[in-house]
Write a protein that holds these residues in place. Structure first.
Motif, PDB file in Angstrom:
ATOM      1  N   ARG A   1       0.809  -1.217   0.000  1.00  0.00           N
ATOM      2  CA  ARG A   1       0.000   0.000   0.000  1.00  0.00           C
ATOM      3  C   ARG A   1       0.843   1.268   0.000  1.00  0.00           C
ATOM      4  NH1 ARG A   1      -2.946   1.284   5.121  1.00  0.00           N
ATOM      5  NH2 ARG A   1      -2.383   3.439   4.940  1.00  0.00           N
ATOM      6  N   LEU A   2       1.880   1.311   0.824  1.00  0.00           N
ATOM      7  CA  LEU A   2       2.724   2.500   0.890  1.00  0.00           C
ATOM      8  C   LEU A   2       3.508   2.706  -0.399  1.00  0.00           C
ATOM      9  CD1 LEU A   2       3.992   2.391   4.577  1.00  0.00           C
ATOM     10  CD2 LEU A   2       2.214   3.833   3.585  1.00  0.00           C
TER      11      LEU A   2
ATOM     12  N   ARG B   1       2.497   1.851  -3.353  1.00  0.00           N
ATOM     13  CA  ARG B   1       1.539   2.376  -4.344  1.00  0.00           C
ATOM     14  C   ARG B   1       1.289   3.854  -4.107  1.00  0.00           C
ATOM     15  NH1 ARG B   1      -1.159  -2.120  -3.055  1.00  0.00           N
ATOM     16  NH2 ARG B   1      -2.864  -0.993  -2.046  1.00  0.00           N
ATOM     17  N   MET B   2       1.179   4.236  -2.828  1.00  0.00           N
ATOM     18  CA  MET B   2       0.971   5.649  -2.513  1.00  0.00           C
ATOM     19  C   MET B   2       2.155   6.487  -2.976  1.00  0.00           C
ATOM     20  SD  MET B   2      -0.868   5.292   1.220  1.00  0.00           S
ATOM     21  CE  MET B   2      -0.718   7.013   1.592  1.00  0.00           C
ATOM     22  N   ASP B   3       3.356   5.988  -2.756  1.00  0.00           N
ATOM     23  CA  ASP B   3       4.555   6.685  -3.240  1.00  0.00           C
ATOM     24  C   ASP B   3       4.538   6.796  -4.753  1.00  0.00           C
ATOM     25  OD1 ASP B   3       5.554   7.071  -0.703  1.00  0.00           O
ATOM     26  OD2 ASP B   3       6.931   5.356  -0.793  1.00  0.00           O
TER      27      ASP B   3
ATOM     28  N   GLN C   1       1.989   9.368  -5.803  1.00  0.00           N
ATOM     29  CA  GLN C   1       2.489  10.722  -5.546  1.00  0.00           C
ATOM     30  C   GLN C   1       3.533  11.103  -6.592  1.00  0.00           C
ATOM     31  OE1 GLN C   1       4.576  11.319  -1.848  1.00  0.00           O
ATOM     32  NE2 GLN C   1       4.125  13.499  -1.855  1.00  0.00           N
TER      33      GLN C   1
END
Length: 111
Positions: free
Chosen positions: A43-44, A46-48, A51
C-alpha cells in the motif's frame, strides 16, 4: 532589427523548445498510470508511486505551458512581431529580452 532578433534569440528559443520536448519525452514513464496490483506492491509503495506520478504530471503541465510560450515567441520572431510590446506597441528593451526572450511586454506595461 528583426534579423538581429532572429540571430540573437532564434537559436536560444529553438534550443529551449528542443529541451522541453526531450524532457517531456523522457518523463513519459513517470506519468504512466500506476498499476494497482495488491500482490506485487504494498500500500505505501503504491501511494509513493501515485504521488510520484502526480508530481510528474504537474511538472509536465508547467513544461507544456512553457513550450507554448516559447512556440509563440518563435512565431512572433518569424512574423516580424518579436520585440514589440503587446500592450503599448513600443520596443521591448534588449536587456529585458536577454533575460527572457519570450516576454511580450515592456517594463512599463509589465508593472
Amino acid at each position: 532589427m528583426e534579423e538581429d532578433f532572429a540571430v540573437r534569440y532564434g537559436p536560444r528559443l529553438r534550443a529551449e523548445l528542443a529541451e522541453l520536448r526531450a524532457a517531456s519525452e523522457g518523463a513519459l514513464e513517470a506519468r504512466r498510470p500506476v498499476e494497482l496490483d495488491q500482490q506485487s506492491v504494498g500500500r505505501l509503495s503504491r501511494m509513493d508511486a501515485l504521488q510520484g506520478q502526480a508530481m510528474a504530471q504537474a511538472v509536465d503541465v508547467r513544461r507544456a505551458a512553457r513550450q507554448r510560450v516559447v512556440e509563440a515567441a518563435l512565431s512572433r520572431l518569424e512574423s516580424g512581431e518579436f520585440g514589440w510590446c503587446e500592450a503599448c506597441g513600443e520596443h521591448i528593451g534588449v536587456k529585458r529580452l536577454d533575460l527572457d526572450p519570450t516576454l511580450v511586454r515592456c517594463v512599463g506595461c509589465a508593472r
